[in-house]
Design a protein around this motif. Structure first.
Motif, PDB file in Angstrom:
ATOM      1  N   VAL A  15       0.840  -1.206   0.000  1.00  0.00           N
ATOM      2  CA  VAL A  15       0.000   0.000   0.000  1.00  0.00           C
ATOM      3  C   VAL A  15       0.874   1.254   0.000  1.00  0.00           C
ATOM      4  CG1 VAL A  15      -1.842   1.221   1.209  1.00  0.00           C
ATOM      5  CG2 VAL A  15      -1.760  -1.276   1.273  1.00  0.00           C
ATOM      6  N   PRO A  16       0.610   2.212  -0.887  1.00  0.00           N
ATOM      7  CA  PRO A  16       1.407   3.448  -0.938  1.00  0.00           C
ATOM      8  C   PRO A  16       1.313   4.255   0.356  1.00  0.00           C
ATOM      9  CG  PRO A  16       0.020   3.230  -2.897  1.00  0.00           C
ATOM     10  CD  PRO A  16      -0.437   2.181  -1.929  1.00  0.00           C
ATOM     11  N   ARG A  17       2.361   4.995   0.645  1.00  0.00           N
ATOM     12  CA  ARG A  17       2.420   5.763   1.887  1.00  0.00           C
ATOM     13  C   ARG A  17       1.432   6.934   1.895  1.00  0.00           C
ATOM     14  NH1 ARG A  17       8.143   7.612   2.868  1.00  0.00           N
ATOM     15  NH2 ARG A  17       8.355   5.831   4.285  1.00  0.00           N
ATOM     16  N   MET A  18       1.462   7.797   0.878  1.00  0.00           N
ATOM     17  CA  MET A  18       0.634   9.003   0.888  1.00  0.00           C
ATOM     18  C   MET A  18      -0.125   9.252  -0.418  1.00  0.00           C
ATOM     19  SD  MET A  18       0.511  10.868   3.726  1.00  0.00           S
ATOM     20  CE  MET A  18       0.415  12.630   3.406  1.00  0.00           C
ATOM     21  N   TRP A  19       0.330   8.698  -1.514  1.00  0.00           N
ATOM     22  CA  TRP A  19      -0.338   8.893  -2.801  1.00  0.00           C
ATOM     23  C   TRP A  19      -1.255   7.704  -3.047  1.00  0.00           C
ATOM     24  CZ3 TRP A  19      -0.576  13.211  -5.621  1.00  0.00           C
ATOM     25  CH2 TRP A  19      -1.118  13.122  -6.894  1.00  0.00           C
ATOM     26  N   PRO A  20      -2.571   7.867  -2.963  1.00  0.00           N
ATOM     27  CA  PRO A  20      -3.482   6.718  -3.008  1.00  0.00           C
ATOM     28  C   PRO A  20      -3.416   5.929  -4.310  1.00  0.00           C
ATOM     29  CG  PRO A  20      -4.607   8.714  -2.268  1.00  0.00           C
ATOM     30  CD  PRO A  20      -3.281   9.141  -2.799  1.00  0.00           C
ATOM     31  N   ALA A  21      -3.512   4.633  -4.190  1.00  0.00           N
ATOM     32  CA  ALA A  21      -3.622   3.765  -5.366  1.00  0.00           C
ATOM     33  C   ALA A  21      -5.037   3.875  -5.932  1.00  0.00           C
ATOM     34  CB  ALA A  21      -3.321   2.324  -4.978  1.00  0.00           C
ATOM     35  N   LEU A  22      -5.174   3.611  -7.213  1.00  0.00           N
ATOM     36  CA  LEU A  22      -6.489   3.690  -7.854  1.00  0.00           C
ATOM     37  C   LEU A  22      -7.359   2.479  -7.529  1.00  0.00           C
ATOM     38  CD1 LEU A  22      -5.489   5.096 -11.365  1.00  0.00           C
ATOM     39  CD2 LEU A  22      -6.391   6.344  -9.396  1.00  0.00           C
ATOM     40  N   THR A  23      -6.722   1.380  -7.194  1.00  0.00           N
ATOM     41  CA  THR A  23      -7.447   0.163  -6.823  1.00  0.00           C
ATOM     42  C   THR A  23      -6.930  -0.334  -5.473  1.00  0.00           C
ATOM     43  OG1 THR A  23      -5.857  -1.226  -8.022  1.00  0.00           O
ATOM     44  CG2 THR A  23      -7.826  -0.499  -9.232  1.00  0.00           C
ATOM     45  N   ALA A  24      -7.755  -1.108  -4.786  1.00  0.00           N
ATOM     46  CA  ALA A  24      -7.358  -1.635  -3.486  1.00  0.00           C
ATOM     47  C   ALA A  24      -6.131  -2.531  -3.626  1.00  0.00           C
ATOM     48  CB  ALA A  24      -8.515  -2.409  -2.872  1.00  0.00           C
ATOM     49  N   ARG A  25      -5.175  -2.355  -2.722  1.00  0.00           N
ATOM     50  CA  ARG A  25      -3.926  -3.117  -2.779  1.00  0.00           C
ATOM     51  C   ARG A  25      -3.917  -4.319  -1.865  1.00  0.00           C
ATOM     52  NH1 ARG A  25       0.394  -0.506  -5.197  1.00  0.00           N
ATOM     53  NH2 ARG A  25      -0.420   0.753  -6.918  1.00  0.00           N
ATOM     54  N   VAL A  26      -4.855  -4.396  -0.933  1.00  0.00           N
ATOM     55  CA  VAL A  26      -4.931  -5.544  -0.017  1.00  0.00           C
ATOM     56  C   VAL A  26      -6.386  -5.962   0.123  1.00  0.00           C
ATOM     57  CG1 VAL A  26      -2.843  -4.975   1.286  1.00  0.00           C
ATOM     58  CG2 VAL A  26      -5.043  -4.010   1.986  1.00  0.00           C
TER      59      VAL A  26
END
Length: 234
Positions: free
Chosen positions: A160-171
Motif C-alpha cells: 500500500v502506498p504511503r501518501m499517494w493513493p492507489a487507484l485500486t485496493a492493494r490488499v
C-alpha cells in the motif's frame, strides 16, 4: 529525521501552532493566498473569481473531512486522537486498502484548502511545514510498526502506498465494520473547518468564517477532553 516522542505526543499542538502562525502572518501580509491566485488568473468578474478560488479550497477541505471520517470509522476516534502511538493492530479496511496514511493525507488536503485563507507566504509555509512535520511523524510510526507487527505489517507496508493513493485496493479487506457515528463525532471539527471555508467562499465575509472556526475549535476541545477521560479510565 523521525519525530521525537515529545513531538508525537504533542503533535496536535505543533500542528495547531503552525496554523496559528500562518494565519497571524496576515498582520504582515494582508493579501491572502487565495486572492493572489485569483489575481494571477485574472478576469473581469473579480468577486466570482475569488469565490471560485476559495470554493476550490472548500472542496479540498470537505474532501479532507470526508477522508478522515472514512479512516476514523475503521480505526476508531479514540485511537486517532490518542496522544500515544498505538500499535495494537494493523487496519487494512476502508481507505487503508488504498493508502497507508489517510489521516495525514486528510491534514495535507486541509492545509492546501485552508492555506488559501492565509497570507501569500503563510499559505506556502503551512503546506510545506505540515508536509515536513507529517513525514517525520509517519517515519516514527512506520519504524515502530515494522518493529512490533512483524510480517503482517511488512506485507501491508510493501503493498500500500504511503501518501499517494492507489487507484485500486492493494490488499484484501479484513471484514472490519465501520463505526460511522463515533467517526463523525471525532472529526466534527474538520467538518466545521469545511463549513467555515464554504461559508467564506459564498460570502467572502471573514467574520462568518472566523466564528465557525472558533466553534470548530470548541468542538475539538470537548472531543479531546472526552478522549483524555477515556485514556485515564483505560
Amino acid at each position: 529525521m523521525q519525530a521525537t516522542d515529545f513531538e508525537f505526543r504533542h503533535r496536535v499542538w505543533f500542528i495547531g501552532a503552525l496554523f496559528t502562525l500562518t494565519f497571524w502572518s496576515r498582520a504582515v501580509d494582508p493579501v491572502t493566498a487565495g486572492a493572489a491566485v485569483a489575481g494571477w488568473i485574472g478576469g473581469p468578474h473579480r468577486r466570482r473569481l475569488l469565490q471560485a478560488v476559495f470554493g476550490a479550497g472548500a472542496v479540498l477541505t470537505i474532501a479532507a473531512a470526508a477522508l478522515r471520517t472514512w479512516a476514523s470509522a475503521y480505526l476508531d476516534s479514540e485511537v486517532v486522537h490518542d496522544s500515544r502511538l498505538r500499535t495494537e493492530r494493523v487496519v487494512a479496511d476502508g481507505p487503508y486498502r488504498y493508502v497507508r496514511n489517510p489521516l495525514y493525507l486528510g491534514i495535507s488536503l486541509m492545509s492546501a484548502g485552508m492555506g488559501l485563507l492565509a497570507s501569500r507566504w503563510g499559505g506556502v509555509l503551512l503546506v510545506a511545514g505540515l508536509a515536513v512535520f507529517e513525514y517525520r511523524l509517519i517515519l516514527r510510526e512506520e519504524a515502530l510498526l515494522l518493529a512490533t507487527q512483524g510480517e503482517e505489517y511488512r506485507r501491508f507496508f510493501a503493498a500500500v502506498p504511503r501518501m499517494w493513493p492507489a487507484l485500486t485496493a492493494r490488499v484484501e479487506a479484513s471484514g472490519r465494520r465501520p463505526r460511522w457515528g463515533q467517526a463523525f463525532a471525532g472529526e466534527a471539527f474538520f467538518w466545521g473547518f469545511a463549513a467555515a471555508q464554504t461559508a467564506f467562499a459564498v460570502t467572502l465575509n471573514r467574520n462568518v468564517a472566523g466564528y465557525l472556526i472558533l466553534l470548530s475549535l470548541g468542538v475539538y476541545a470537548v472531543a479531546r477532553r472526552v478522549v483524555r477521560r477515556k485514556e485515564a479510565e483505560g
